[in-house]
Motif scaffolding. Sequence first.
Motif, PDB file in Angstrom:
ATOM      1  N   UNK A 143       7.483 -25.304   8.778  1.00  0.00           N
ATOM      2  CA  UNK A 143       6.795 -26.318   8.156  1.00  0.00           C
ATOM      3  C   UNK A 143       7.789 -27.534   7.955  1.00  0.00           C
ATOM      4  N   UNK A 144       9.080 -27.299   8.171  1.00  0.00           N
ATOM      5  CA  UNK A 144       9.910 -28.261   7.888  1.00  0.00           C
ATOM      6  C   UNK A 144       9.832 -29.538   8.703  1.00  0.00           C
ATOM      7  N   UNK A 145       9.399 -29.521   9.796  1.00  0.00           N
ATOM      8  CA  UNK A 145       9.215 -30.605  11.052  1.00  0.00           C
ATOM      9  C   UNK A 145       8.144 -31.451  10.468  1.00  0.00           C
ATOM     10  N   UNK A 146       6.903 -30.726   9.922  1.00  0.00           N
ATOM     11  CA  UNK A 146       5.955 -31.396   9.485  1.00  0.00           C
ATOM     12  C   UNK A 146       6.104 -32.382   7.940  1.00  0.00           C
ATOM     13  N   UNK A 147       7.138 -31.914   7.465  1.00  0.00           N
ATOM     14  CA  UNK A 147       7.539 -32.628   6.177  1.00  0.00           C
ATOM     15  C   UNK A 147       8.453 -34.014   6.589  1.00  0.00           C
ATOM     16  N   UNK A 148       9.300 -33.622   7.812  1.00  0.00           N
ATOM     17  CA  UNK A 148       9.895 -34.827   8.216  1.00  0.00           C
ATOM     18  C   UNK A 148       9.384 -35.863   9.047  1.00  0.00           C
ATOM     19  N   UNK A 149       8.110 -35.612   9.576  1.00  0.00           N
ATOM     20  CA  UNK A 149       7.567 -36.490  10.436  1.00  0.00           C
ATOM     21  C   UNK A 149       6.596 -37.674   9.806  1.00  0.00           C
ATOM     22  N   UNK A 150       7.426 -39.031   9.853  1.00  0.00           N
ATOM     23  CA  UNK A 150       6.873 -40.103   9.088  1.00  0.00           C
ATOM     24  C   UNK A 150       5.301 -40.458   9.692  1.00  0.00           C
ATOM     25  N   UNK A 151       5.140 -40.132  10.773  1.00  0.00           N
ATOM     26  CA  UNK A 151       3.931 -40.768  11.198  1.00  0.00           C
ATOM     27  C   UNK A 151       2.743 -39.886  11.105  1.00  0.00           C
ATOM     28  N   UNK A 152       3.088 -38.662  10.734  1.00  0.00           N
ATOM     29  CA  UNK A 152       1.967 -37.487  10.504  1.00  0.00           C
ATOM     30  C   UNK A 152       1.124 -37.198  11.722  1.00  0.00           C
ATOM     31  N   UNK A 153       2.126 -37.010  12.973  1.00  0.00           N
ATOM     32  CA  UNK A 153       1.606 -36.605  14.191  1.00  0.00           C
ATOM     33  C   UNK A 153       1.929 -35.116  14.315  1.00  0.00           C
ATOM     34  N   UNK A 154       2.471 -34.313  13.419  1.00  0.00           N
ATOM     35  CA  UNK A 154       2.610 -33.064  13.542  1.00  0.00           C
ATOM     36  C   UNK A 154       1.613 -32.157  12.619  1.00  0.00           C
ATOM     37  N   UNK A 155       1.237 -31.204  13.075  1.00  0.00           N
ATOM     38  CA  UNK A 155       0.094 -30.364  12.379  1.00  0.00           C
ATOM     39  C   UNK A 155       0.510 -28.887  12.787  1.00  0.00           C
ATOM     40  N   UNK A 156       0.044 -28.075  11.835  1.00  0.00           N
ATOM     41  CA  UNK A 156       0.295 -26.463  11.956  1.00  0.00           C
ATOM     42  C   UNK A 156      -0.915 -25.881  12.296  1.00  0.00           C
TER      43      UNK A 156
END
Length: 174
Positions: A143-156
Amino acid sequence: MTLISIVALAAIGGLLGGLLGWASKALKVEGDPRVDELEGMLPGGQCGQCGEPGCRQAAEAMVAGKLGPDCCPPGGRSLAQSISSLLGVALTEGGEDIPVVARIDESLCSGCTRCFKACPFDAIVGANRQMHTVIRHVCTGCRLCEKACPQGCLSMDPVAPELHTWQWPKPKVA
């Protein structure tokens, strides 16, 4: 004159090499072999989600009793059970965790490259201002990528059981 310089430098190099070899044996610090074994079991991504800067430090803290066996989110419940059996520590009862994998919503992704810079496992590939994608079999769900994404385009997303990942469900204790 040149020959004397070569012989002198070779003698100094041999003397210093011998001194370093003796010092490595005489001043050797014995470590706990469980730390090396635990470090080999951990994912090795140095993600820091356990509160330690790396997996080696997390293994040392687990052996010292400062961290519990379930401190590694990318490892999941199966790694926690393996660590608890190795250390002889009781594992706290909790629900069975569901493995997750990152997914990028292509319509929201601007290609800012923050997600793959944050991924310690190199599971995200892409280029600046280009589309990114997740290599699903490499992603650990940290979940580190999810926290780093400013657009909120990452989901788990939960990992769907496949033939090579499916396991029998554990029996319920009555």
